[in-house]
Scaffold this motif. Structure first.
Motif, PDB file in Angstrom:
ATOM      1  N   PRO A 271     -33.739  11.316   7.003  1.00 44.58           N
ATOM      2  CA  PRO A 271     -32.776  10.722   7.913  1.00 44.58           C
ATOM      3  C   PRO A 271     -31.677  11.720   8.265  1.00 44.58           C
ATOM      4  CG  PRO A 271     -32.965   9.432   5.882  1.00 44.58           C
ATOM      5  CD  PRO A 271     -33.794  10.626   5.710  1.00 44.58           C
ATOM      6  N   LYS A 272     -31.202  11.633   9.496  1.00 44.70           N
ATOM      7  CA  LYS A 272     -30.174  12.551   9.949  1.00 44.70           C
ATOM      8  C   LYS A 272     -28.814  11.854   9.873  1.00 44.70           C
ATOM      9  CE  LYS A 272     -29.477  15.958  13.615  1.00 44.70           C
ATOM     10  NZ  LYS A 272     -29.557  17.168  12.815  1.00 44.70           N
ATOM     11  N   TYR A 273     -27.840  12.560   9.320  1.00 47.60           N
ATOM     12  CA  TYR A 273     -26.495  11.998   9.165  1.00 47.60           C
ATOM     13  C   TYR A 273     -25.588  12.644  10.193  1.00 47.60           C
ATOM     14  CZ  TYR A 273     -28.551  10.296   4.901  1.00 47.60           C
ATOM     15  OH  TYR A 273     -29.374   9.665   4.016  1.00 47.60           O
ATOM     16  N   LEU A 274     -25.131  11.840  11.155  1.00 46.50           N
ATOM     17  CA  LEU A 274     -24.295  12.371  12.224  1.00 46.50           C
ATOM     18  C   LEU A 274     -22.886  11.802  12.092  1.00 46.50           C
ATOM     19  CD1 LEU A 274     -27.138  11.663  14.660  1.00 46.50           C
ATOM     20  CD2 LEU A 274     -26.076  13.923  14.620  1.00 46.50           C
ATOM     21  N   ASN A 275     -21.909  12.608  12.458  1.00 47.07           N
ATOM     22  CA  ASN A 275     -20.524  12.157  12.296  1.00 47.07           C
ATOM     23  C   ASN A 275     -20.078  11.242  13.414  1.00 47.07           C
ATOM     24  OD1 ASN A 275     -19.995  13.556   9.921  1.00 47.07           O
ATOM     25  ND2 ASN A 275     -19.673  15.452  11.072  1.00 47.07           N
ATOM     26  N   LEU A 276     -19.319  10.227  13.036  1.00 42.26           N
ATOM     27  CA  LEU A 276     -18.638   9.391  14.017  1.00 42.26           C
ATOM     28  C   LEU A 276     -17.221   9.947  14.168  1.00 42.26           C
ATOM     29  CD1 LEU A 276     -19.620   5.804  12.828  1.00 42.26           C
ATOM     30  CD2 LEU A 276     -20.231   6.862  14.996  1.00 42.26           C
ATOM     31  N   PRO A 277     -16.599   9.728  15.335  1.00 40.51           N
ATOM     32  CA  PRO A 277     -15.234  10.226  15.500  1.00 40.51           C
ATOM     33  C   PRO A 277     -14.257   9.573  14.524  1.00 40.51           C
ATOM     34  CG  PRO A 277     -16.054   9.225  17.534  1.00 40.51           C
ATOM     35  CD  PRO A 277     -17.141   9.125  16.540  1.00 40.51           C
ATOM     36  N   LYS A 278     -14.575   8.401  14.039  1.00 40.20           N
ATOM     37  CA  LYS A 278     -13.704   7.776  13.044  1.00 40.20           C
ATOM     38  C   LYS A 278     -14.495   6.792  12.199  1.00 40.20           C
ATOM     39  CE  LYS A 278     -12.204   3.555  14.898  1.00 40.20           C
ATOM     40  NZ  LYS A 278     -11.152   2.599  14.933  1.00 40.20           N
ATOM     41  N   LYS A 279     -13.889   6.455  11.059  1.00 44.38           N
ATOM     42  CA  LYS A 279     -14.538   5.501  10.160  1.00 44.38           C
ATOM     43  C   LYS A 279     -14.644   4.139  10.815  1.00 44.38           C
ATOM     44  CE  LYS A 279     -13.911   6.652   5.355  1.00 44.38           C
ATOM     45  NZ  LYS A 279     -13.110   6.513   4.160  1.00 44.38           N
ATOM     46  N   THR A 280     -15.687   3.407  10.491  1.00 42.12           N
ATOM     47  CA  THR A 280     -15.796   2.072  11.048  1.00 42.12           C
ATOM     48  C   THR A 280     -16.154   1.063   9.961  1.00 42.12           C
ATOM     49  OG1 THR A 280     -16.991   0.668  12.581  1.00 42.12           O
ATOM     50  CG2 THR A 280     -18.216   2.514  11.700  1.00 42.12           C
ATOM     51  N   ASN A 281     -15.659  -0.137  10.114  1.00 42.80           N
ATOM     52  CA  ASN A 281     -16.057  -1.200   9.198  1.00 42.80           C
ATOM     53  C   ASN A 281     -17.167  -2.037   9.810  1.00 42.80           C
ATOM     54  OD1 ASN A 281     -14.139  -0.517   7.288  1.00 42.80           O
ATOM     55  ND2 ASN A 281     -12.556  -1.607   8.450  1.00 42.80           N
ATOM     56  N   LYS A 282     -17.477  -1.707  11.075  1.00 42.76           N
ATOM     57  CA  LYS A 282     -18.508  -2.483  11.759  1.00 42.76           C
ATOM     58  C   LYS A 282     -19.886  -1.975  11.356  1.00 42.76           C
ATOM     59  CE  LYS A 282     -15.915  -3.416  15.961  1.00 42.76           C
ATOM     60  NZ  LYS A 282     -15.719  -2.958  17.339  1.00 42.76           N
ATOM     61  N   ASN A 283     -20.750  -2.908  11.026  1.00 42.72           N
ATOM     62  CA  ASN A 283     -22.128  -2.532  10.742  1.00 42.72           C
ATOM     63  C   ASN A 283     -22.919  -2.591  12.037  1.00 42.72           C
ATOM     64  OD1 ASN A 283     -21.598  -2.199   8.090  1.00 42.72           O
ATOM     65  ND2 ASN A 283     -22.674  -4.031   7.395  1.00 42.72           N
ATOM     66  N   ILE A 284     -23.184  -1.424  12.585  1.00 36.56           N
ATOM     67  CA  ILE A 284     -23.876  -1.365  13.873  1.00 36.56           C
ATOM     68  C   ILE A 284     -25.322  -0.932  13.668  1.00 36.56           C
ATOM     69  CG2 ILE A 284     -23.900  -0.262  16.150  1.00 36.56           C
ATOM     70  CD1 ILE A 284     -20.881   0.293  15.704  1.00 36.56           C
ATOM     71  N   LEU A 285     -26.216  -1.673  14.298  1.00 30.50           N
ATOM     72  CA  LEU A 285     -27.631  -1.277  14.303  1.00 30.50           C
ATOM     73  C   LEU A 285     -27.991  -0.939  15.742  1.00 30.50           C
ATOM     74  CD1 LEU A 285     -30.605  -1.161  13.206  1.00 30.50           C
ATOM     75  CD2 LEU A 285     -30.710  -3.628  13.588  1.00 30.50           C
ATOM     76  N   SER A 286     -28.368   0.312  16.012  1.00 36.78           N
ATOM     77  CA  SER A 286     -28.789   0.670  17.375  1.00 36.78           C
ATOM     78  C   SER A 286     -30.295   0.791  17.422  1.00 36.78           C
ATOM     79  CB  SER A 286     -28.226   2.000  17.857  1.00 36.78           C
ATOM     80  OG  SER A 286     -27.049   2.316  17.268  1.00 36.78           O
ATOM     81  N   LEU A 287     -30.859   0.202  18.458  1.00 38.94           N
ATOM     82  CA  LEU A 287     -32.315   0.142  18.547  1.00 38.94           C
ATOM     83  C   LEU A 287     -32.924   1.184  19.482  1.00 38.94           C
ATOM     84  CD1 LEU A 287     -32.953  -3.700  18.400  1.00 38.94           C
ATOM     85  CD2 LEU A 287     -32.881  -2.043  16.558  1.00 38.94           C
TER      86      LEU A 287
END
Ligand code: ZN
Ligand code: ZN
Ligand code: FE
Length: 748
Positions: free
Chosen positions: A387-403
């Motif tokens: 799995p590839k770990y990519l940075n988000l611009p900021k921390k999030t508490n939202k659990n997002i699933l992108s399809l």
């Protein structure tokens, strides 16, 4: 007393024994333990010493580890330690432990399998702390043997001793095994009968089959390969016939770098990439003279090569004189085979199968990469990279699933300040590929104990991923569903890998994607900001005659433009495109065009490559996606600097103006292919450059068209500081990442 917390890829890579040994050399007291983010180290020492210690951690860290952050904190404790220990992992929630990728056999292990006196001499499953399967065998976190498909193999005494000794290079190497206790080989014929092999001469036997021109299936790390002698025309043709794959290039496995250099030009960057511990398939420029069968990559000047990455492949290649075709074992459009049952379903394709009994938990294809002008690009991100770990611009508490999208699909989840992207899943066509897609979602959810609050998908109503998103939403009313425009997601993904959140001009060129107006976009100029975009330019719409069919037939694209130009007079015209149709077909298609039946409008740039390929008779009907673009690359001549005239009308470029000029060039009958192709590439670059000058914003590229190496090179040369999908994909595998960013960016 100090607490040192280290995050990153620090589990399952020999990190704790490394810390243990380093602490001993510093004469430190305390302990090291795995936690949910990585490792914690408690040290009883002065601040100076702790700082020196962490400095050395950064310098000497194990090969496979990747340190994201180190935090040092003073803590109060009355406890006194007398030694330095490795503490057992506690059951905690492993929220941001990074799973290591599958890694090719290391040098030390290679030396051991070649050493007659070693107890693992020629053992096809040799591994250590620095190499071997990881992602493909993990069921859940933490990465311990009991959570992998190695759990069914009970370690023998000798292996156990190595596993438990912090000084041994197999300390806590979860896939450890040997002839006595580990996985073993099995040879089958295509009637599912076991072939008896004397004295364990499996390798000799399979080598003989390959040399005899047989097609063999071999179980690798993340799936099975179909393999044959790459210099044997008959064997390659047989594989093509049986797999129903007429011309799509095959990847070739070669035994070493020198063999690679006999087949293709290999520069320093490419050599490093080929021999890296990820061992991807690397696209290289084919040498004019080489010993490969002409059927491997017909009419294409590139070739995908890779080096053996498992001990099994290594043992086989050492005994073979020739390179081998090593292509994923799957029935077209279906996922890669990973189980005995699945490979048996394909037994009409292969003659023998070299199987083994270590289960593949998570399938993972071979990765495909290339170097262009000091930048590395990915065509397929899988084994070794995911799995590839990519940075988000900021921390999030939202659990997002992108399809993601529908082709070259991937899925992603967000955890804290990271997006975790699945390996390449493939195209979502047919039930088994959709099931495979769902299982990839389950894998990420299971490993990360994740359940989504928000689901993001494409706007295309007929994408399987979109349908699944709505299905999930209908089952759980609390889920939020967000749809993100395809080409915007392409640009966001490239912005994301480059950590850019400012305003940019995005050039999103691909096959097709669903536009906000319901038409099929694909040649888009978008001024993008982190919270939205404006479509400032695109190719003028043209008709895709017959919808999906037009995507496979470049001649239908060219014909669509010819209808625009000639109207009814088309029936008097004789050119390459027109000649490729029967009179009857031409008449029918004319009606289709006139009435707009099953002819969606598109602004796709990818289809313009098709149009050109048809007009100059390079390709009328494609047998695989992207074929016309690859073929056009052969005809580019850098000495030709001319362009075709074009104009922007309200931000729209009418390509039929260019088609008219191409027809004039064809009429001149001189070097038609080279002239037209070169001018076409130059024109696309000039169109992009014109927009770049007009908007004076950083220019960001996204979309599958930018897999074209000529186009990439020309743009890199022409536009300073161009922002590229570096170390990443530009095709639809990038969409899941872009979708996650679209949601996160809104909140910054
Ligand atoms: Zn090793
Ligand atoms: Zn053993
Ligand atoms: Fe796309």
């Amino acid at each position: 007393m100090y607490l040192v917390e280290i995050s990153g890829v620090v589990q399952g890579v020999g990190f704790r024994p490394f810390i243990h040994n380093l602490a001993l050399s510093f004469d430190l007291k305390g302990y090291v333990i795995n936690n949910g983010y990585g490792v914690s180290i408690i040290i009883q020492a002065s601040k100076d010493k702790v700082e020196q210690f962490t400095e050395q951690i950064k310098l000497q860290k194990p090969i496979l580890s990747k340190i994201e952050s180190i935090h040092i904190k003073q803590i109060k404790s009355k406890k006194i330690f007398k030694s330095f220990k490795i503490k057992k992992t506690k059951k905690s929630n492993h929220i941001l432990t990074m799973i290591p990728s599958d890694i090719a056999m290391c040098k030390e292990c290679q030396e051991e399998i070649e050493d007659k006196n070693n107890r693992r001499y020629r053992y096809p499953f040799i591994t250590c702390t620095n190499c071997g399967p990881r992602y493909s065998i993990i069921k859940t976190l933490p990465y311990d043997r009991c959570n992998t498909s190695m759990d069914k193999f009970i370690m023998c005494k000798k292996c156990k001793k190595e596993y438990k000794n912090p000084k041994d290079r197999r300390y806590h190497a979860q896939p450890i095994g040997c002839f006595e206790c580990g996985p073993s080989l099995l040879l089958l014929n295509n009637k599912a009968q076991t072939v008896e092999v004397k004295n364990d001469k499996f390798i000799d036997k399979i080598v003989k089959f390959i040399s005899d021109g047989k097609i063999v299936a071999i179980k690798g790390i993340g799936g099975y390969h179909l393999i044959c002698d790459a210099t044997n025309d008959e064997a390659v043709q047989l594989l093509r016939d049986r797999k129903k794959r007429p011309s799509k290039p095959f990847a070739i496995m070669v035994k070493d770098i020198n063999t690679a250099k006999q087949i293709a030009a290999v520069n320093k960057n490419e050599e490093e990439l080929l021999s890296s511990n990820k061992r991807p398939i690397v696209l290289l420029k084919k040498n004019k003279i080489n010993n490969l069968s002409k059927l491997i990559a017909p009419d294409i000047n590139q070739i995908g090569l890779f080096l053996p990455y498992t001990p099994l492949h290594h043992l086989i290649l050492q005994k073979l004189d020739n390179p081998i075709v090593a292509t994923s074992a799957n029935i077209s459009n279906e996922p890669l085979c990973t189980t005995y049952e699945e490979i048996m379903q394909m037994s009409s394709i292969w003659d023998y199968c070299l199987d083994h009994n270590r289960d593949i938990v998570n399938s993972c294809d071979d990765s495909v990469l290339f170097w262009q002008h000091d930048n590395m690009f990915m065509l397929r991100g899988a084994r070794g990279y995911t799995p590839k770990y990519l940075n988000l611009p900021k921390k999030t508490n939202k659990n997002i699933l992108s399809l993601g999208a529908n082709q070259k699909s991937t899925v992603a989840i967000t955890v804290k300040d990271k997006v975790i992207l699945s390996p390449y899943i493939g195209d979502l066509e047919g039930i088994s590929s959709i099931n495979h897609f769902k299982s990839n979602i389950d894998i990420l959810m299971r490993i990360y104990n994740f359940s989504p609050d928000i689901i993001v998908c494409d706007k295309h109503p007929n994408y399987e991923s979109t349908k699944l998103a709505f299905e999930l939403k209908s089952k759980n009313k609390n889920l939020e569903l967000i749809q993100v425009q395809h080409h915007y997601a392409h640009i966001l993904a490239t912005m994301g890998v480059n950590n850019i959140t400012s305003k940019v001009l995005g050039v999103s060129f691909d096959g097709t994607g669903y536009g906000d107006d319901g038409n099929l976009w694909g040649g888009e100029f978008l001024v993008c900001e982190r919270n939205g975009y404006e479509r400032v330019g695109h190719f003028k719409y043209f008709k895709l005659l017959g919808g999906k069919k037009a995507i496979k037939e470049p001649r239908r694209i060219a014909l669509s433009f010819l209808f625009d130009i000639y109207g009814e007079n088309i029936f008097e015209i004789k050119n390459n495109t027109v000649k490729s149709f029967s009179k009857h077909e031409l008449k029918t298609l004319y009606q289709v065009w006139q009435k707009g039946l099953n002819s969606p409008l598109t602004s796709s740039c990818g289809r313009l490559f098709d149009c050109v390929a048809s007009l100059i008779n390079i390709k009328q009907i494609c047998s695989y996606e992207g074929e016309s673009g690859l073929l056009l690359e052969n005809f580019y001549d850098a000495n030709i600097k001319d362009i075709y005239k074009f104009s922007f009308d309200n931000g729209q470029i009418d390509f039929s103006q260019i088609v008219n000029q191409i027809l004039e060039d064809i009429a001149k009958e001189e070097n038609i292919k080279i002239v037209v192709v070169s001018k076409f590439f130059n024109t696309i670059v000039e169109i992009i450059f014109t927009m770049y000058k007009k908007y004076d914003l950083p220019l960001v590229l996204g979309g599958g068209v930018f897999q074209n190496r000529i186009l990439l090179q020309l743009l890199i040369d022409k536009i300073p500081n161009i922002i590229l999908p570096k170390d990443f994909v530009s095709n639809d595998s990038a969409i899941a990442f872009g979708q996650a960013l679209a949601v996160i960016n809104k909140d910054i």
